[in-house]
Design a protein around this motif. Sequence first.
Motif, PDB file in Angstrom:
ATOM      1  N   UNK A 123       1.164  -1.365   0.115  1.00  0.00           N
ATOM      2  CA  UNK A 123       0.431  -0.219   0.163  1.00  0.00           C
ATOM      3  C   UNK A 123       0.717   1.002  -0.108  1.00  0.00           C
ATOM      4  N   UNK A 124       2.279   0.937   0.739  1.00  0.00           N
ATOM      5  CA  UNK A 124       2.985   2.187   0.762  1.00  0.00           C
ATOM      6  C   UNK A 124       3.418   2.330  -0.949  1.00  0.00           C
ATOM      7  N   UNK A 125       4.276   2.079  -1.725  1.00  0.00           N
ATOM      8  CA  UNK A 125       4.416   2.157  -3.072  1.00  0.00           C
ATOM      9  C   UNK A 125       4.125   0.634  -3.858  1.00  0.00           C
ATOM     10  N   UNK A 126       3.669   0.582  -4.841  1.00  0.00           N
ATOM     11  CA  UNK A 126       3.276  -0.300  -4.964  1.00  0.00           C
ATOM     12  C   UNK A 126       4.071  -0.764  -6.312  1.00  0.00           C
ATOM     13  N   UNK A 127       4.584  -0.153  -6.555  1.00  0.00           N
ATOM     14  CA  UNK A 127       5.910   0.124  -7.912  1.00  0.00           C
ATOM     15  C   UNK A 127       7.138  -0.854  -7.722  1.00  0.00           C
ATOM     16  N   UNK A 128       7.533  -0.245  -6.029  1.00  0.00           N
ATOM     17  CA  UNK A 128       8.322   0.012  -4.971  1.00  0.00           C
ATOM     18  C   UNK A 128       8.386  -2.089  -4.375  1.00  0.00           C
ATOM     19  N   UNK A 129       7.311  -2.056  -4.044  1.00  0.00           N
ATOM     20  CA  UNK A 129       7.028  -2.966  -3.717  1.00  0.00           C
ATOM     21  C   UNK A 129       7.030  -4.685  -4.523  1.00  0.00           C
ATOM     22  N   UNK A 130       6.661  -4.333  -5.616  1.00  0.00           N
ATOM     23  CA  UNK A 130       6.775  -5.273  -6.799  1.00  0.00           C
ATOM     24  C   UNK A 130       7.576  -5.252  -7.155  1.00  0.00           C
ATOM     25  N   UNK A 131       8.391  -4.440  -7.243  1.00  0.00           N
ATOM     26  CA  UNK A 131      10.227  -4.419  -7.880  1.00  0.00           C
ATOM     27  C   UNK A 131      11.073  -5.641  -6.714  1.00  0.00           C
ATOM     28  N   UNK A 132      10.669  -5.027  -5.654  1.00  0.00           N
ATOM     29  CA  UNK A 132      11.277  -5.825  -4.550  1.00  0.00           C
ATOM     30  C   UNK A 132      11.030  -7.711  -4.585  1.00  0.00           C
ATOM     31  N   UNK A 133       9.428  -7.858  -4.839  1.00  0.00           N
ATOM     32  CA  UNK A 133       9.785  -8.954  -5.438  1.00  0.00           C
ATOM     33  C   UNK A 133      10.128  -9.308  -6.299  1.00  0.00           C
ATOM     34  N   UNK A 134      11.092  -9.416  -7.298  1.00  0.00           N
ATOM     35  CA  UNK A 134      11.239  -9.481  -7.989  1.00  0.00           C
ATOM     36  C   UNK A 134      12.742 -10.251  -7.759  1.00  0.00           C
ATOM     37  N   UNK A 135      13.039 -10.178  -6.223  1.00  0.00           N
ATOM     38  CA  UNK A 135      14.525 -10.645  -5.933  1.00  0.00           C
ATOM     39  C   UNK A 135      14.123 -11.574  -4.738  1.00  0.00           C
ATOM     40  N   UNK A 136      12.750 -12.106  -5.149  1.00  0.00           N
ATOM     41  CA  UNK A 136      12.606 -13.871  -4.015  1.00  0.00           C
ATOM     42  C   UNK A 136      11.742 -14.312  -4.594  1.00  0.00           C
ATOM     43  N   UNK A 137      11.424 -16.319  -4.677  1.00  0.00           N
ATOM     44  CA  UNK A 137      10.653 -16.676  -5.393  1.00  0.00           C
ATOM     45  C   UNK A 137       9.750 -16.648  -4.315  1.00  0.00           C
ATOM     46  N   UNK A 138       8.021 -17.112  -5.178  1.00  0.00           N
ATOM     47  CA  UNK A 138       7.469 -17.944  -3.982  1.00  0.00           C
ATOM     48  C   UNK A 138       7.758 -19.481  -3.801  1.00  0.00           C
ATOM     49  N   UNK A 139       7.034 -20.111  -2.836  1.00  0.00           N
ATOM     50  CA  UNK A 139       7.344 -21.609  -1.989  1.00  0.00           C
ATOM     51  C   UNK A 139       5.905 -21.591  -1.957  1.00  0.00           C
ATOM     52  N   UNK A 140       6.006 -23.052  -3.291  1.00  0.00           N
ATOM     53  CA  UNK A 140       4.602 -23.630  -3.354  1.00  0.00           C
ATOM     54  C   UNK A 140       4.532 -25.186  -3.096  1.00  0.00           C
ATOM     55  N   UNK A 141       2.829 -25.533  -3.255  1.00  0.00           N
ATOM     56  CA  UNK A 141       3.351 -26.255  -2.517  1.00  0.00           C
ATOM     57  C   UNK A 141       2.253 -27.273  -3.366  1.00  0.00           C
ATOM     58  N   UNK A 142       2.464 -28.752  -4.499  1.00  0.00           N
ATOM     59  CA  UNK A 142       1.232 -28.768  -5.504  1.00  0.00           C
ATOM     60  C   UNK A 142       0.174 -28.998  -4.774  1.00  0.00           C
ATOM     61  N   UNK A 143      -1.215 -28.694  -5.497  1.00  0.00           N
ATOM     62  CA  UNK A 143      -2.187 -29.281  -4.586  1.00  0.00           C
ATOM     63  C   UNK A 143      -2.802 -28.147  -3.942  1.00  0.00           C
ATOM     64  N   UNK A 144      -2.531 -26.732  -4.053  1.00  0.00           N
ATOM     65  CA  UNK A 144      -2.754 -25.490  -2.952  1.00  0.00           C
ATOM     66  C   UNK A 144      -2.292 -24.276  -3.803  1.00  0.00           C
ATOM     67  N   UNK A 145      -3.333 -23.453  -3.678  1.00  0.00           N
ATOM     68  CA  UNK A 145      -3.471 -22.286  -4.206  1.00  0.00           C
ATOM     69  C   UNK A 145      -2.906 -21.278  -3.625  1.00  0.00           C
ATOM     70  N   UNK A 146      -1.860 -20.850  -3.008  1.00  0.00           N
ATOM     71  CA  UNK A 146      -1.769 -20.073  -1.606  1.00  0.00           C
ATOM     72  C   UNK A 146       0.074 -20.155  -2.195  1.00  0.00           C
ATOM     73  N   UNK A 147       0.518 -19.256  -1.708  1.00  0.00           N
ATOM     74  CA  UNK A 147       2.427 -18.412  -1.620  1.00  0.00           C
ATOM     75  C   UNK A 147       2.897 -18.994  -0.057  1.00  0.00           C
ATOM     76  N   UNK A 148       3.389 -19.732   0.102  1.00  0.00           N
ATOM     77  CA  UNK A 148       3.686 -20.368   1.151  1.00  0.00           C
ATOM     78  C   UNK A 148       5.121 -19.133   2.111  1.00  0.00           C
ATOM     79  N   UNK A 149       6.345 -18.715   1.870  1.00  0.00           N
ATOM     80  CA  UNK A 149       6.576 -18.112   2.240  1.00  0.00           C
ATOM     81  C   UNK A 149       7.772 -17.690   0.168  1.00  0.00           C
TER      82      UNK A 149
END
Length: 321
Positions: free
Chosen positions: A19-45
Amino acid sequence: MAKSNLELVRECDNFPYYEDNRAAYTENLQNYYSFRVTGYDATLGYILNTVVDTFPWPKNCWSIDPAARTVTLVSLPGANAAQRSKLVAQSIADAVKQGNFELLKGWRNEMYPVYGPGGEFLLEMERSASPLFGIVTYGAHMTGYVDDPSGPKIWVPRRAKNKQTYPGMLDNTVAGGMCTGEIPSECIVREAMEEASLPESVVRANVVPRGCVTYTHVRDARAGGETGLIQPEVEYVYDLKLDPSVVPQPCDDEVEEFKLLSVSEVKEALSRGEFKPNCANIMIDFFVRHGILTPENEPDYLEIVARLHRRMDHPTASHCK
């Protein structure tokens, strides 16, 4: 320069807000991958890019998608938590043999749970590996204090100088991580005995639950091991009013000493940055709840209170019996 209460809270809850800076937040997420488990539609970390590049992901149970920026644990349909945990444990064991992660050299032999949507228990992993996967972890912190005519006096321990994480810094009276299957109140009773030699009978009879503090922390060098790892945490908060005759004593090699400090002495130590970041948050929360920090004496009161209760980006679980 002295640190303000808001600066201390921001130092702990230092992952950006969308909410503070959507562009900066989105850019920061490029430093990470989402951890997921098959069968679940959720990012766990969130897993740091350098971890993704270095970790030995066995192809038989992990799928890495650079385009979608996901790391997915692949298990057979109908797999249970024990089966998923075994796959993760084997992968972490391979990483230990590889020897590329300082964090894994601090092996704890404690298991942390990972929850999916609706609080479903999906798997568990070795505690020291949890920051590599960026999962939500759970703990319990207790502030022990003594009533005094001048105001509460607080028992503050100093962490041992040889601790892997935040050596020599000030801590909350009792604090610890919650292992798989553990509930907050039992964690506090266990940690009180292990860290402060506080009798179980005294703790059970007098400890009072006071809510939660939540934050998402990006680890720096003081935490030990790799930096830049994301650590979202839920800390259940407790107070324990002690008789002056009850004196916490170090029981293991994690605590150097306990001191009974006045509120002004605690404030001074906070402003000097002597407290472990999340413990500073818990102490500030104590000040808010006990009317020591108020809207009338703290100009950043509203933001401080809001930042002490961050909404997690990942699924969380209830610890109701």
